[in-house]
Every structure is written in structure tokens, then in C-alpha cells.
Design a protein around this motif. Sequence first.
Motif, PDB file in Angstrom:
ATOM      1  N   VAL A 108      -2.892 -61.338  16.290  1.00  0.00           N
ATOM      2  CA  VAL A 108      -1.789 -60.579  15.702  1.00  0.00           C
ATOM      3  C   VAL A 108      -1.629 -59.283  16.493  1.00  0.00           C
ATOM      4  CG1 VAL A 108      -0.950 -59.415  13.629  1.00  0.00           C
ATOM      5  CG2 VAL A 108      -2.221 -61.555  13.436  1.00  0.00           C
ATOM      6  N   ILE A 109      -0.402 -59.029  16.981  1.00  0.00           N
ATOM      7  CA  ILE A 109      -0.171 -57.789  17.734  1.00  0.00           C
ATOM      8  C   ILE A 109       0.663 -56.778  16.963  1.00  0.00           C
ATOM      9  CG2 ILE A 109      -0.415 -58.902  19.965  1.00  0.00           C
ATOM     10  CD1 ILE A 109       2.695 -58.696  20.143  1.00  0.00           C
ATOM     11  N   GLY A 110       1.183 -57.170  15.808  1.00  0.00           N
ATOM     12  CA  GLY A 110       1.968 -56.232  15.016  1.00  0.00           C
ATOM     13  C   GLY A 110       2.081 -56.681  13.576  1.00  0.00           C
ATOM     14  N   SER A 111       2.092 -55.733  12.648  1.00  0.00           N
ATOM     15  CA  SER A 111       2.257 -55.990  11.219  1.00  0.00           C
ATOM     16  C   SER A 111       3.325 -55.050  10.687  1.00  0.00           C
ATOM     17  CB  SER A 111       0.950 -55.745  10.477  1.00  0.00           C
ATOM     18  OG  SER A 111      -0.048 -56.620  10.934  1.00  0.00           O
ATOM     19  N   PHE A 112       4.289 -55.619   9.993  1.00  0.00           N
ATOM     20  CA  PHE A 112       5.431 -54.827   9.554  1.00  0.00           C
ATOM     21  C   PHE A 112       5.854 -55.213   8.146  1.00  0.00           C
ATOM     22  CE2 PHE A 112       5.714 -55.493  14.120  1.00  0.00           C
ATOM     23  CZ  PHE A 112       5.856 -54.197  14.593  1.00  0.00           C
TER      24      PHE A 112
END
Length: 155
Positions: free
Chosen positions: A83-87
Motif C-alpha cells: 500500500v502506497i497511499g491511504s485516503f
Amino acid sequence: MKKIGFLVMALCLTLAFGTSCKSKQSAYKAAYEQAKAREMAEPADNNVIAPVNKPIATSETRQERITPVAGEDGSVIRLYSVVIGSFRNKTNAFSLKERMQNEGYMPVLAENDQGMLRVILTSYDNRADAERSRDAIRSKYYPNYQDAWILQRSY
């Protein structure tokens, strides 16, 4: 007569505002030039330490129940994903996904039970492959994506 008075007043205002901006700009430019000169006069610091790729702690793996976002191919999500981003904001998640597609990846968006959108860049059946991929992503995109992590999918 009123027209002439109005034109004179407009001309005075134009001159007043026009000259005040130029003086501020020249003051900023002079300050910038002085700072640049000081920077050039200071000796360079040759003792800069390069970042060290330290081993990643196993605590960076999180276990979550995730479902692919509508329109995403969920069949590519394996047991371990990077995972490279959480939004929370879908626009931000889709923007990162599009950027990584332009880089040649096939990212997938998934949502956890709390409504967080996860941008999954790669996915594997075993943890070691996922860790190698995460480390490669961190190295390739340094200093970006240094907080990339492993998601272990729960069902």
C-alpha cells in the motif's frame, strides 16, 4: 467637468498603486540577492549523511478486511499487498492511482471496514515477495512513498 475630475482621480490612483508594487518588488529582490550572496559565501557542508535503508520492522504489516472499490479488478489482490497511499477522499486516491498508472503500474483501489481507501500498487501470495516489492518502491521513488507498508488481507 465631472468626467475630467474622475479621470484625474483614476490616473492618480493608478500611479499610486503602480509605484507601490514596484518598490515592494525591488525590496524583495534586493533581500533575495543578499540571501543568495550569503548562501554562496558559506562553506558547503561536506558531512551530509546519506539516508540509510534500515531493515523494516515486521510491525509495518497490517491485517485488514478489504473490498475492491466499484470498477476495480479485485482478482489481482492477493494475501499480501503493498500500500502506497491511504485516503478518505476518493479524488486523492484516484489521483494517486492515475499517477502510478502513468508510471507503468496497475494499481488497485480497495476500501477497508472504516472507509479508508487503500492504493495497492503490487500484490503477492507470500510476504517475502511483498517486502521486496515495498523496499524496491521505496528505493525507486525516494524520498516519496517511504511510508509504504504491507497489508495482509483477512477474509
